[in-house]
Design a protein around this motif. Structure first.
Motif, PDB file in Angstrom:
ATOM      1  N   ALA A  27       0.836  -1.205   0.000  1.00 46.62           N
ATOM      2  CA  ALA A  27       0.000   0.000   0.000  1.00 46.62           C
ATOM      3  C   ALA A  27       0.872   1.257   0.000  1.00 46.62           C
ATOM      4  CB  ALA A  27      -0.912  -0.005   1.220  1.00 46.62           C
ATOM      5  N   VAL A  28       1.927   1.231   0.817  1.00 42.60           N
ATOM      6  CA  VAL A  28       2.841   2.375   0.885  1.00 42.60           C
ATOM      7  C   VAL A  28       3.510   2.603  -0.477  1.00 42.60           C
ATOM      8  CG1 VAL A  28       5.121   2.976   1.798  1.00 42.60           C
ATOM      9  CG2 VAL A  28       3.284   2.432   3.355  1.00 42.60           C
ATOM     10  N   GLY A  29       3.931   1.517  -1.101  1.00 41.65           N
ATOM     11  CA  GLY A  29       4.570   1.618  -2.414  1.00 41.65           C
ATOM     12  C   GLY A  29       3.614   2.170  -3.453  1.00 41.65           C
ATOM     13  N   CYS A  30       2.368   1.698  -3.420  1.00 40.22           N
ATOM     14  CA  CYS A  30       1.365   2.166  -4.391  1.00 40.22           C
ATOM     15  C   CYS A  30       1.059   3.649  -4.170  1.00 40.22           C
ATOM     16  CB  CYS A  30       0.084   1.355  -4.264  1.00 40.22           C
ATOM     17  SG  CYS A  30       0.305  -0.320  -4.844  1.00 40.22           S
ATOM     18  N   VAL A  31       0.935   4.045  -2.909  1.00 42.53           N
ATOM     19  CA  VAL A  31       0.655   5.460  -2.609  1.00 42.53           C
ATOM     20  C   VAL A  31       1.792   6.337  -3.134  1.00 42.53           C
ATOM     21  CG1 VAL A  31       0.481   7.137  -0.716  1.00 42.53           C
ATOM     22  CG2 VAL A  31      -0.870   5.067  -0.652  1.00 42.53           C
ATOM     23  N   ALA A  32       3.027   5.870  -2.898  1.00 41.20           N
ATOM     24  CA  ALA A  32       4.191   6.645  -3.356  1.00 41.20           C
ATOM     25  C   ALA A  32       4.176   6.769  -4.873  1.00 41.20           C
ATOM     26  CB  ALA A  32       5.472   5.970  -2.889  1.00 41.20           C
ATOM     27  N   THR A  33       3.876   5.667  -5.544  1.00 43.77           N
ATOM     28  CA  THR A  33       3.844   5.673  -7.007  1.00 43.77           C
ATOM     29  C   THR A  33       2.767   6.633  -7.522  1.00 43.77           C
ATOM     30  OG1 THR A  33       4.505   3.376  -6.986  1.00 43.77           O
ATOM     31  CG2 THR A  33       3.559   4.166  -9.029  1.00 43.77           C
ATOM     32  N   LEU A  34       1.571   6.493  -6.967  1.00 34.21           N
ATOM     33  CA  LEU A  34       0.456   7.321  -7.451  1.00 34.21           C
ATOM     34  C   LEU A  34       0.682   8.798  -7.127  1.00 34.21           C
ATOM     35  CD1 LEU A  34      -2.503   4.923  -6.677  1.00 34.21           C
ATOM     36  CD2 LEU A  34      -1.372   5.336  -8.853  1.00 34.21           C
ATOM     37  N   PHE A  35       1.297   9.049  -5.990  1.00 33.73           N
ATOM     38  CA  PHE A  35       1.612  10.427  -5.607  1.00 33.73           C
ATOM     39  C   PHE A  35       2.552  11.051  -6.645  1.00 33.73           C
ATOM     40  CE2 PHE A  35       4.114  13.516  -3.129  1.00 33.73           C
ATOM     41  CZ  PHE A  35       3.088  14.273  -2.597  1.00 33.73           C
ATOM     42  N   GLN A  36       3.539  10.265  -7.023  1.00 32.64           N
ATOM     43  CA  GLN A  36       4.506  10.740  -8.014  1.00 32.64           C
ATOM     44  C   GLN A  36       3.825  10.979  -9.354  1.00 32.64           C
ATOM     45  OE1 GLN A  36       7.467  11.417  -6.989  1.00 32.64           O
ATOM     46  NE2 GLN A  36       8.000  12.228  -8.962  1.00 32.64           N
ATOM     47  N   VAL A  37       2.902  10.090  -9.714  1.00 31.45           N
ATOM     48  CA  VAL A  37       2.176  10.224 -10.988  1.00 31.45           C
ATOM     49  C   VAL A  37       1.349  11.509 -10.986  1.00 31.45           C
ATOM     50  CG1 VAL A  37       0.269   9.251 -12.332  1.00 31.45           C
ATOM     51  CG2 VAL A  37       2.100   7.781 -11.546  1.00 31.45           C
ATOM     52  N   VAL A  38       0.655  11.738  -9.895  1.00 28.87           N
ATOM     53  CA  VAL A  38      -0.177  12.950  -9.805  1.00 28.87           C
ATOM     54  C   VAL A  38       0.699  14.195  -9.922  1.00 28.87           C
ATOM     55  CG1 VAL A  38      -1.631  14.293  -8.226  1.00 28.87           C
ATOM     56  CG2 VAL A  38      -2.019  11.862  -8.482  1.00 28.87           C
TER      57      VAL A  38
ATOM     58  N   ILE B  26      11.061   1.423   0.468  1.00 28.49           N
ATOM     59  CA  ILE B  26      10.093   0.975  -0.539  1.00 28.49           C
ATOM     60  C   ILE B  26       9.421   2.168  -1.218  1.00 28.49           C
ATOM     61  CG2 ILE B  26       7.804  -0.078  -0.759  1.00 28.49           C
ATOM     62  CD1 ILE B  26       8.790  -2.312   1.056  1.00 28.49           C
ATOM     63  N   SER B  27       9.003   3.132  -0.396  1.00 32.62           N
ATOM     64  CA  SER B  27       8.286   4.273  -0.987  1.00 32.62           C
ATOM     65  C   SER B  27       9.228   5.126  -1.836  1.00 32.62           C
ATOM     66  CB  SER B  27       7.608   5.105   0.087  1.00 32.62           C
ATOM     67  OG  SER B  27       8.545   5.458   1.053  1.00 32.62           O
ATOM     68  N   LEU B  71      11.510  16.743  -4.933  1.00 33.11           N
ATOM     69  CA  LEU B  71      11.549  17.549  -3.706  1.00 33.11           C
ATOM     70  C   LEU B  71      10.199  17.548  -3.010  1.00 33.11           C
ATOM     71  CD1 LEU B  71      13.698  20.743  -4.385  1.00 33.11           C
ATOM     72  CD2 LEU B  71      14.000  19.022  -2.588  1.00 33.11           C
ATOM     73  N   TRP B  72       9.139  17.730  -3.811  1.00 30.91           N
ATOM     74  CA  TRP B  72       7.790  17.700  -3.228  1.00 30.91           C
ATOM     75  C   TRP B  72       7.489  16.334  -2.616  1.00 30.91           C
ATOM     76  CZ3 TRP B  72       4.733  21.145  -1.441  1.00 30.91           C
ATOM     77  CH2 TRP B  72       4.765  22.446  -1.958  1.00 30.91           C
ATOM     78  N   LEU B  78       7.502  11.500   2.430  1.00 29.73           N
ATOM     79  CA  LEU B  78       8.347  10.776   3.382  1.00 29.73           C
ATOM     80  C   LEU B  78       7.913  10.974   4.846  1.00 29.73           C
ATOM     81  CD1 LEU B  78      11.860  10.880   1.680  1.00 29.73           C
ATOM     82  CD2 LEU B  78      10.004   9.247   1.418  1.00 29.73           C
ATOM     83  N   PRO B  79       7.582  12.201   5.275  1.00 29.17           N
ATOM     84  CA  PRO B  79       7.079  12.317   6.660  1.00 29.17           C
ATOM     85  C   PRO B  79       5.781  11.532   6.872  1.00 29.17           C
ATOM     86  CG  PRO B  79       7.652  14.463   5.787  1.00 29.17           C
ATOM     87  CD  PRO B  79       7.695  13.522   4.643  1.00 29.17           C
ATOM     88  N   LEU B  80       4.948  11.521   5.824  1.00 21.29           N
ATOM     89  CA  LEU B  80       3.688  10.767   5.918  1.00 21.29           C
ATOM     90  C   LEU B  80       3.970   9.267   6.074  1.00 21.29           C
ATOM     91  CD1 LEU B  80       0.563  11.472   5.476  1.00 21.29           C
ATOM     92  CD2 LEU B  80       0.892  10.420   3.253  1.00 21.29           C
TER      93      LEU B  80
END
Lengths: 178, 152
Positions: A27-38, B26-27, B71-72, B78-80
């Motif tokens: 879930a963390v990996g997916c959130v990071a990916t989608l965040f980057q996409v947005v 991972i993130s 950066l964003w 990362l804090p989240l």
């Protein structure tokens, strides 16, 4: 690895614990990916609008680009994250399982098969050491009293002790007074 | 029994930090991998644009775009992730700490006075239950084997 330890062959020991943690990893990996996409999508839109020419082409290709890159990322990342997650959670689930098995063996037989040992590098080392100490403390009575020491033997031993076997109540009072 | 929410969120720093580190790795891997993939795709698109001036402009803007996004990501994500990590690992570290405290009290007091309890929804419930059952069994065995005190 210590010479006495074999590699654990079963990787999913405590399914619920491990799968929950692996789920959190994915879930963390997916959130990071989608965040980057947005974020990138937003930047790309702003950038395309600023372009004097070719902006339309960029905007037209943007959705396809995003979908493709997200699919590639997730296709690669989800299996990798699952594997990493299982390996990491194994260091918690493994010793917890070992301690449970040790406790169950004691519960079933009533005998302590020796101290519970967990692998070097595993988590919960302190917990295991405290568990061994606590088992010793709780079981102390069981192991310090000889099984042959029955009530009859205790009585016989007391009977033979003169100080505890007064011939008459008066004598007992006299002895106590001394 | 109702439990108050735990005040201390980091009970076992070693275990929790290792797990949070994994979350972060991972993130970061996911976010930076995604950024690289998208920038590569954008470069490919820019190569297909007929106007070479526009294509150059797209390619020139790419590094700034990437740095800005990363950066964003670092500032917000990362804090989240650290917060989520603390919350998730707390469900393992909390009961592990609780069980350790219980076992320490058993060792210090020289016996069991109350059963080991773990909060509902926490991990390691099975271990706590096993400890209680085993200690019960050991106590029962000890009571059975203890010689009856003879009356003098």
């Amino acid at each position: 690895m210590k010479p006495g330890y074999k590699m654990r062959t079963r990787k999913l020991i405590d399914k619920s614990l491990q799968l929950r943690l692996v789920g959190a990893f994915v879930a963390v990996g997916c959130v990071a990916t989608l965040f980057q996409v947005v974020l990138l999508n937003q930047s790309m839109l702003g950038f395309a609008e600023k372009l004097p020419q070719g902006g339309d082409q960029l905007l037209a290709e943007a959705p396809g680009l995003l979908v493709k890159s997200v699919l590639v990322t997730l296709g690669l990342l989800v299996p990798v994250m699952t594997l990493v997650g299982i390996l990491i959670t194994h260091r918690i689930a493994g010793p917890a399982y070992r301690m449970r098995m040790h406790l169950e063996a004691i519960e079933t037989t009533g005998e302590i098969p020796g101290p519970c040992k967990i692998r070097k590098g595993d988590e919960l080392q302190e917990l295991c050491s405290l568990l061994n100490q606590a088992i010793e403390v709780v079981a102390q009575g069981t192991h310090t009293v000889e099984p042959a020491q029955t009530v009859a033997e205790n009585r016989k031993a007391l009977d033979s002790a003169p100080s505890l076997n007064p011939s008459s109540p008066a004598e007992a009072v006299q002895k106590n007074a001394k | 029994m109702t439990h108050r929410p735990r005040q201390k969120k980091v009970n076992k720093p070693g275990l929790q930090l290792r797990l949070i580190g994994t979350f972060l790795a991972i993130s970061a891997f996911a976010a930076y991998g995604q950024a690289l993939l998208l920038s590569q795709a954008l470069v490919d698109v820019s190569l297909r644009i007929q106007d070479s001036k526009v294509a150059r402009e797209v390619q020139d803007a790419m590094p700034e775009l990437l740095v800005h996004n990363l950066l964003w990501t670092s500032l917000l994500l990362l804090p989240l992730i650290v917060l989520v990590g603390v919350h998730v690992t707390h469900r393992i570290a909390g009961p592990a700490h609780g069980i350790e405290r219980y076992l320490r009290s058993v060792v210090e007091q020289g016996g069991v006075s109350v059963p080991c309890k773990v909060r509902k929804g926490d991990e390691l419930q099975n271990l706590a239950e096993s400890i209680n059952r085993t200690f019960d069994r050991l106590r029962q065995d000890r009571e059975l084997e203890q010689p009856t005190q003879p009356q003098v």
